[in-house]
Write an enzyme that holds these catalytic residues in place. Sequence first.
Site, PDB file in Angstrom:
ATOM      1  N   GLU A 113       1.045  -1.354   0.245  1.00  0.00           N
ATOM      2  CA  GLU A 113       0.253  -0.324  -0.117  1.00  0.00           C
ATOM      3  C   GLU A 113       0.969   1.475  -0.123  1.00  0.00           C
ATOM      4  OE1 GLU A 113      -4.566  -0.973   2.324  1.00  0.00           O
ATOM      5  OE2 GLU A 113      -2.560  -1.367   3.466  1.00  0.00           O
ATOM      6  N   GLU A 133      -3.276  -9.879   3.994  1.00  0.00           N
ATOM      7  CA  GLU A 133      -4.286  -9.102   4.899  1.00  0.00           C
ATOM      8  C   GLU A 133      -5.251 -10.208   5.465  1.00  0.00           C
ATOM      9  OE1 GLU A 133      -2.056  -5.115   4.048  1.00  0.00           O
ATOM     10  OE2 GLU A 133      -3.093  -6.955   2.961  1.00  0.00           O
TER      11      GLU A 133
END
Length: 259
Positions: A113, A133
């Site tokens: 990210e 995640e």
Amino acid sequence: MSEATGTPAVHTEERDGIFVITIDRPQARNAIDGATARALAAAVDQLDARDDLVVGILTGAGGVFSAGMDLKAFAAGDTPIVSGRGFAGITRAQIKTPLIAAVEGFALGGGTEMALACDMIVAARGATFGQTEVHYGIVPPEGGMVRLPERIPRNIALELLLTGDPLPAERAERLGLVNHLTEPGQALEQALELADRIARNAPLAITAVKRVVNERTAFRDEDALLDQDQIVAPVLASLDAREGARAFAEKRQPHWQGR
């Protein structure tokens, strides 16, 4: 001439209008805790505040970009989110100066990210991206679900987000996520060469180009991130999210409850 400054977790170096920001927690694979996030936010503020700095580079020490969120710190109640600026003080910040990610080794979870929050990516062969995640009962709310499908084909992005599978740099380059692919150990050098080619141009023109290109999507990204926050808030606050962090810290398989 260059000058190195910074905190133990983040170092900065100036090179003729180029500002290199280095995450320096190799013992934790450059995972981001609260203190590191605040230091990165301060470094980016310095980049944007100075007219003599034309291009920024974000990289990691020890042959690793970043393993993302420091899950051990998260399990202990620490957060790598900076108010109004997102993960690592970068993912939701409106950075006016062009920023290049120089990626070696892992850029996983929040590491991916952070790279997605940069304008360009240079990566070494053998480097690995990945939104992992889901393995830990959480989701990538700091740009992974919004920006990744804009950078690579949606169906491939969705597969990566749902499986948590790794994305090798070689494939990332073929998909258009990576601007330049280098030999191992050469990502920063290639990023500096790219930054130098940018920095030779007129500063006002550089700023205007980035502003026009980014504002084309910035407001859409901001709205999308705010909309997704309502969807993912219950996930991040769930028992499964806490279990995922504990399982990681305890080096065991998680036991999901779906709540």
